[in-house]
Design a protein around this motif. Structure first.
Motif, PDB file in Angstrom:
ATOM      1  N   ARG A 427      12.923 -52.014  33.434  1.00  0.00           N
ATOM      2  CA  ARG A 427      13.912 -52.997  33.588  1.00  0.00           C
ATOM      3  C   ARG A 427      14.311 -54.018  32.342  1.00  0.00           C
ATOM      4  O   ARG A 427      15.276 -54.311  32.013  1.00  0.00           O
ATOM      5  CB  ARG A 427      13.627 -54.057  34.624  1.00  0.00           C
ATOM      6  CG  ARG A 427      12.597 -54.770  34.365  1.00  0.00           C
ATOM      7  CD  ARG A 427      12.371 -55.726  35.697  1.00  0.00           C
ATOM      8  NE  ARG A 427      11.022 -56.729  35.585  1.00  0.00           N
ATOM      9  CZ  ARG A 427      10.718 -57.623  34.733  1.00  0.00           C
ATOM     10  NH1 ARG A 427      11.783 -58.013  34.048  1.00  0.00           N
ATOM     11  NH2 ARG A 427       9.669 -58.185  34.726  1.00  0.00           N
ATOM     12  N   ARG A 428      13.162 -53.744  31.457  1.00  0.00           N
ATOM     13  CA  ARG A 428      13.529 -54.698  30.152  1.00  0.00           C
ATOM     14  C   ARG A 428      14.262 -53.899  29.155  1.00  0.00           C
ATOM     15  O   ARG A 428      14.770 -54.384  28.154  1.00  0.00           O
ATOM     16  CB  ARG A 428      12.019 -54.576  29.458  1.00  0.00           C
ATOM     17  CG  ARG A 428      11.104 -55.693  29.829  1.00  0.00           C
ATOM     18  CD  ARG A 428      11.871 -56.995  29.844  1.00  0.00           C
ATOM     19  NE  ARG A 428      12.029 -57.469  28.529  1.00  0.00           N
ATOM     20  CZ  ARG A 428      10.744 -58.202  27.625  1.00  0.00           C
ATOM     21  NH1 ARG A 428       9.552 -58.368  28.374  1.00  0.00           N
ATOM     22  NH2 ARG A 428      11.016 -58.422  26.402  1.00  0.00           N
ATOM     23  N   PHE A 429      14.466 -52.466  29.364  1.00  0.00           N
ATOM     24  CA  PHE A 429      15.454 -51.740  28.663  1.00  0.00           C
ATOM     25  C   PHE A 429      16.773 -51.393  29.355  1.00  0.00           C
ATOM     26  O   PHE A 429      17.450 -50.712  28.718  1.00  0.00           O
ATOM     27  CB  PHE A 429      14.699 -50.642  28.162  1.00  0.00           C
ATOM     28  CG  PHE A 429      13.471 -50.660  27.463  1.00  0.00           C
ATOM     29  CD1 PHE A 429      13.513 -50.806  26.182  1.00  0.00           C
ATOM     30  CD2 PHE A 429      12.370 -50.733  28.347  1.00  0.00           C
ATOM     31  CE1 PHE A 429      12.339 -50.797  25.540  1.00  0.00           C
ATOM     32  CE2 PHE A 429      11.104 -51.102  27.466  1.00  0.00           C
ATOM     33  CZ  PHE A 429      11.061 -50.890  26.182  1.00  0.00           C
ATOM     34  N   GLU A 430      16.910 -52.177  30.421  1.00  0.00           N
ATOM     35  CA  GLU A 430      18.492 -51.866  30.878  1.00  0.00           C
ATOM     36  C   GLU A 430      19.367 -52.835  30.365  1.00  0.00           C
ATOM     37  O   GLU A 430      19.158 -54.058  29.937  1.00  0.00           O
ATOM     38  CB  GLU A 430      18.209 -52.222  32.652  1.00  0.00           C
ATOM     39  CG  GLU A 430      17.379 -51.304  33.418  1.00  0.00           C
ATOM     40  CD  GLU A 430      17.165 -51.740  34.631  1.00  0.00           C
ATOM     41  OE1 GLU A 430      17.599 -52.892  34.926  1.00  0.00           O
ATOM     42  OE2 GLU A 430      16.377 -50.961  35.621  1.00  0.00           O
ATOM     43  N   LEU A 431      20.682 -52.274  30.112  1.00  0.00           N
ATOM     44  CA  LEU A 431      21.714 -53.108  29.457  1.00  0.00           C
ATOM     45  C   LEU A 431      22.366 -53.917  30.432  1.00  0.00           C
ATOM     46  O   LEU A 431      22.134 -53.786  31.718  1.00  0.00           O
ATOM     47  CB  LEU A 431      22.586 -51.970  28.879  1.00  0.00           C
ATOM     48  CG  LEU A 431      22.174 -51.299  27.500  1.00  0.00           C
ATOM     49  CD1 LEU A 431      23.282 -50.342  27.179  1.00  0.00           C
ATOM     50  CD2 LEU A 431      21.318 -51.882  26.485  1.00  0.00           C
ATOM     51  N   PRO A 432      22.794 -55.115  29.885  1.00  0.00           N
ATOM     52  CA  PRO A 432      23.196 -56.209  30.951  1.00  0.00           C
ATOM     53  C   PRO A 432      24.288 -55.747  31.714  1.00  0.00           C
ATOM     54  O   PRO A 432      25.343 -55.082  31.157  1.00  0.00           O
ATOM     55  CB  PRO A 432      23.525 -57.386  29.872  1.00  0.00           C
ATOM     56  CG  PRO A 432      23.819 -56.756  28.568  1.00  0.00           C
ATOM     57  CD  PRO A 432      22.850 -55.609  28.543  1.00  0.00           C
ATOM     58  N   GLY A 433      24.553 -56.287  32.758  1.00  0.00           N
ATOM     59  CA  GLY A 433      25.575 -55.882  33.880  1.00  0.00           C
ATOM     60  C   GLY A 433      25.883 -54.691  34.191  1.00  0.00           C
ATOM     61  O   GLY A 433      27.036 -54.278  34.257  1.00  0.00           O
ATOM     62  N   ARG A 434      24.927 -53.916  34.309  1.00  0.00           N
ATOM     63  CA  ARG A 434      24.875 -52.361  34.405  1.00  0.00           C
ATOM     64  C   ARG A 434      25.792 -52.044  35.789  1.00  0.00           C
ATOM     65  O   ARG A 434      26.403 -51.043  35.802  1.00  0.00           O
ATOM     66  CB  ARG A 434      23.640 -51.608  34.416  1.00  0.00           C
ATOM     67  CG  ARG A 434      22.503 -52.126  35.613  1.00  0.00           C
ATOM     68  CD  ARG A 434      21.260 -51.531  35.008  1.00  0.00           C
ATOM     69  NE  ARG A 434      20.208 -52.052  35.905  1.00  0.00           N
ATOM     70  CZ  ARG A 434      19.985 -51.450  37.311  1.00  0.00           C
ATOM     71  NH1 ARG A 434      20.495 -50.458  37.533  1.00  0.00           N
ATOM     72  NH2 ARG A 434      19.056 -51.805  38.137  1.00  0.00           N
ATOM     73  N   GLU A 435      25.723 -52.895  36.695  1.00  0.00           N
ATOM     74  CA  GLU A 435      26.266 -52.687  38.122  1.00  0.00           C
ATOM     75  C   GLU A 435      27.991 -52.855  37.863  1.00  0.00           C
ATOM     76  O   GLU A 435      28.627 -51.943  38.264  1.00  0.00           O
ATOM     77  CB  GLU A 435      25.610 -53.456  39.069  1.00  0.00           C
ATOM     78  CG  GLU A 435      24.269 -53.472  39.651  1.00  0.00           C
ATOM     79  CD  GLU A 435      23.201 -54.151  38.832  1.00  0.00           C
ATOM     80  OE1 GLU A 435      24.015 -55.112  37.698  1.00  0.00           O
ATOM     81  OE2 GLU A 435      22.165 -54.019  38.884  1.00  0.00           O
TER      82      GLU A 435
END
Length: 601
Positions: A427-435
Motif C-alpha cells: 500500500r505504500r506504493f499505491e498512487l493516491p486516489g486510485r479508486e
C-alpha cells in the motif's frame, strides 16, 4: 567565525562518499522502480497541479501557489515549477513523474550529504547521512515521488536547515545560496513551511547581525565586506519571490494568509494539543523511524502522552547544561547547534497548536522534517562537544580509530534503514486516489472515443464537485489530447483546474457531474442530471449488482445505527471507496443551473 572541530578531511575523504550515499540512492531507486509503470489517472489536487503547471512561462503563469480549502493560495509558485519540469522530463506521464521525483529526492539528499562533508567534516556528514536516510525511509514509496505540495518541501526544508547552519558556522558563500534556494522553494510550496523558514531565517539574521557588529562596530571594513557578501543572496531571494510579491500587489493573497495565521477558519488544536502532537513527531521512536503516523480510533493522528512532552527536550537540556558547565558553549558550532535545536523545539508545538479540524496525516508532514533537523542539530552539538583525544586515550587508542567506529556505526544504521525499505507493505506504493482514478480513466476514454482524434478546442467544465476529485481528473486526462477550455477560465485558474479561457470560435460544450454515491447530490448537479437526453458518458466504479448491494448495506447500516457486523462494515467501506459516478453531458448548463444554491438536494 569558528568552525568547530574539523576531522577527517584528508585525501581518503572522497572515497567515503560511497558508503554515505549508498542507502539514500538505494531507497530512491527502489521507490522509483516500484512507481515507474503504475497505471494511474490523476484526480483532485494532483490533476489540478498537473494542468496548472502548463501555465508556467505563459501569460497566465502562476504567481501564487496551489489553492487551499482555507480560501487562500499557498505563498508561491515553486510547486508549479517542479511539476512543469516533471511533466516535460516524463513526457506527460504521471507515474513516470512520480518515479522521477523519487530519484530527484534521493539526489537532493545525496547532495546534502556531500555538502555537509565539504562544509563541516566526516562525522557531521555521517550524521547527515543517517538522518537523511531516515527521512527518505519515512517517505519511501509513493510519498517520496508525490508532487502534492505538502510533500516535496519535507526534503527541501532539511537541506535548507543544513545550509543555513553552515552559513552561520563557516561563512561559506555557497551555503548561503543553497539556503536561499531551498528555503524559498519550501516556503512557497506550503504555508506551514513559510512559518518555519521565516522564523529560522529571522533568528539567523539577528544572530549574524549581533555577532558582526559586536566584534568591531559599524563602519569598519570587515562589516562592509560582510554586507557585500549578502548582496548576491538578497538578489537571488528577491528573484525567487518576485512572482509572489507581484501577486501580493495585484491581489489579496497575503492578507488571506495573515488572516489564516491570526484567526483561522475553525477550531484549532490549541497549546496543550500542540505540545502533545509535537512530542508525537519529535520523540526518537516517532514517525521518523517507525514509518507512518500513529492513528487513533477514528483515523486521525494519535497525540502523545504527557510524559513524552518532557522526554523530548531532555537530551537537549542535558547537552545545554554540560555546555554551560564545561564552557563548551564557547564553541561556535556547539552553541549554534544548541540554539537552533531550542528554536525547533519551540516552533514545532507552536505550529502544531494552530492546526484546524481533523488531524489528517498530510497536515503534519512539516513535523517529519523538523524531527530530522532537531536530532541533526543535537547530534552535531554532541559530536562537537566530545572530549579531546587525550581525555579518552585509555579507553580508545587513537582519534582515527574513533572515527572508524563512528563511521561503521552510522553505516550500519543507514544500511538497516535501506534494508527495511524492502519490507514496506504494497500500500505504500499505491498512487493516491486510485479508486476514483479508475472511474476517471474510464470516463475520459469514453468521451475521447466519442470525440475522435482532433485538436480543436472543446469546452469542458463542471458546476460542482463535492470532493473535488473526479472533474479535475477528467480534464487533466483529456488535456493530453484536446485543447480544453472552460466556461470561466479565470475562476478555474484560481483553483488550478484549467489553463485556457473561452474559445473565440464556436466549440462543443460539455458539462461534468460527479457523484460520490455516499454524498447527496447538490441542487446544481441535480439540475444538470435532469437532462438525461444529453448524456454522453455515464460510468460508475460499481457494477449493477454491486450498486444494489451497496444500497442494501447502506440501508442496513442506517437501521442498525452504524452497528452492522464487522464483515458487512468492511464490505460497505470497500464499495463506498469505488462508488464514484461520473456523468458527462453535452451542453453548457451554467446559466440554467447556477441559480441553485446550497449543498443538498
Amino acid at each position: 567565525m569558528g568552525s568547530g572541530n574539523v576531522v577527517g578531511r584528508g585525501r581518503g575523504g572522497a572515497r567515503k562518499y560511497g558508503a554515505m550515499l549508498a542507502a539514500p540512492i538505494f531507497i530512491s531507486v527502489f521507490s522509483a522502480a516500484r512507481l515507474w509503470k503504475r497505471p494511474w489517472a490523476p484526480s483532485g489536487d494532483w490533476a489540478a497541479l498537473w494542468i496548472r503547471a502548463d501555465d508556467v512561462f505563459t501569460r497566465h503563469t502562476p504567481l501564487a501557489g496551489a489553492y487551499s480549502t482555507h480560501n487562500f493560495s499557498h505563498p508561491g509558485p515553486s510547486i508549479f515549477w517542479l511539476v512543469w519540469i516533471l511533466k516535460r522530463a516524463s513526457f506527460d506521464s504521471v507515474p513516470r513523474a512520480f518515479a522521477l521525483l523519487a530519484i530527484i529526492a534521493g539526489a537532493t539528499m545525496c547532495t546534502a550529504i556531500v555538502m555537509a562533508y565539504r562544509w563541516f567534516d566526516r562525522r557531521v556528514a555521517w550524521v547527515t547521512a543517517v538522518l537523511g536516510t531516515a527521512l527518505l525511509h519515512e517517505l519511501a514509496g509513493r510519498r517520496l515521488g508525490d508532487y502534492w505540495n505538502p510533500l516535496p518541501p519535507v526534503i527541501w526544508l532539511f537541506v535548507y536547515a543544513i545550509a543555513l547552519f553552515a552559513a552561520l558556522d563557516t561563512r561559506r558563500r555557497s551555503a548561503v545560496y543553497v539556503a536561499v534556494v531551498f528555503g524559498s522553494l519550501a516556503a512557497q510550496a506550503h504555508v506551514s513551511f513559510l512559518f518555519i523558514v521565516g522564523i529560522t531565517t529571522t533568528a539567523a539574521l539577528v544572530r549574524e547581525s549581533i555577532s558582526t557588529f559586536r566584534r568591531r562596530g559599524i563602519g569598519q571594513p570587515h562589516v562592509t565586506r560582510a554586507t557585500r557578501t549578502w548582496v548576491g543572496p538578497t538578489v537571488l531571494c528577491a528573484t525567487l519571490w518576485s512572482p509572489a510579491l507581484l501577486d501580493g500587489i495585484n491581489g489579496g493573497n497575503p492578507q488571506q494568509l495573515l488572516h489564516y495565521f491570526r484567526i483561522g477558519h475553525g477550531t484549532r488544536l490549541g497549546i496543550p494539543g500542540g505540545f502533545r502532537l509535537a512530542a508525537t513527531e519529535l520523540i526518537p521512536w516517532g514517525p521518523l523511524l517507525r514509518v507512518g503516523q500513529p492513528a487513533d480510533l477514528v483515523g486521525g493522528i494519535e497525540l502523545a502522552p504527557w510524559l513524552w512532552v518532557f522526554l523530548v527536550p531532555l537530551p537537549l537540556l542535558t547537552l545545554t547544561l554540560i555546555a554551560i558547565r564545561f564552557h563548551t558553549h564557547r564553541s561556535t558550532r556547539a552553541s549554534t547547534a544548541l540554539a537552533g535545536a531550542w528554536i525547533i523545539a519551540a516552533i514545532t508545538p507552536a505550529l502544531a497548536s494552530g492546526l484546524e479540524g481533523f488531524l489528517f496525516e498530510y497536515l503534519v508532514t512539516f513535523a517529519i522534517s523538523l524531527a530530522a533537523i532537531y536530532w541533526w542539530l543535537i547530534a552535531t552539538a554532541a559530536i562537537t562537544m566530545l572530549p579531546s583525544p587525550s581525555a579518552v586515550s585509555l579507553a580508545v587508542p587513537t582519534p582515527g580509530f574513533r572515527q572508524h567506529v563512528f563511521g561503521f556505526t552510522a553505516a550500519v544504521a543507514t544500511g538497516a534503514l535501506a534494508i527495511q525499505t524492502l519490507t514496506l507493505p504494497p500500500r505504500r506504493f499505491e498512487l493516491p486516489g486510485r479508486e476514483v482514478a479508475t472511474v476517471v480513466a474510464r470516463a475520459s476514454s469514453r468521451l475521447a472515443a466519442k470525440l475522435g482524434p482532433r485538436r480543436a478546442p472543446i469546452v469542458l467544465d463542471y458546476l460542482d464537485d463535492q470532493i473535488g476529485l473526479g472533474a479535475p481528473g477528467v480534464m487533466a486526462t483529456l488535456a493530453k489530447q484536446y485543447d480544453i477550455r472552460t466556461h470561466d477560465g479565470a475562476a478555474q485558474r484560481k483553483w488550478g483546474y484549467a489553463i485556457n479561457t473561452d474559445p473565440v470560435a464556436p466549440a462543443d460544450k460539455f458539462t461534468i457531474v460527479v457523484n460520490y454515491e455516499s454524498s447527496v447530490l447538490t441542487p446544481r448537479d441535480a439540475c444538470v442530471l435532469r437532462h438525461t437526453e444529453n448524456y454522453v458518458v455515464d460510468v460508475s466504479g460499481l457494477s449493477t449488482q454491486e450498486s444494489l448491494r451497496f444500497k442494501q448495506l447502506r440501508i442496513a447500516n442506517f437501521v442498525a445505527r452504524s452497528k452492522i457486523p464487522a464483515h458487512d462494515a468492511a464490505e460497505l467501506s470497500a464499495l463506498q471507496q469505488r462508488s464514484t459516478r461520473i456523468v458527462i453531458l453535452r451542453g453548457d448548463y451554467s446559466k440554467e443551473c447556477m441559480r441553485f444554491r446550497g449543498s443538498t438536494g
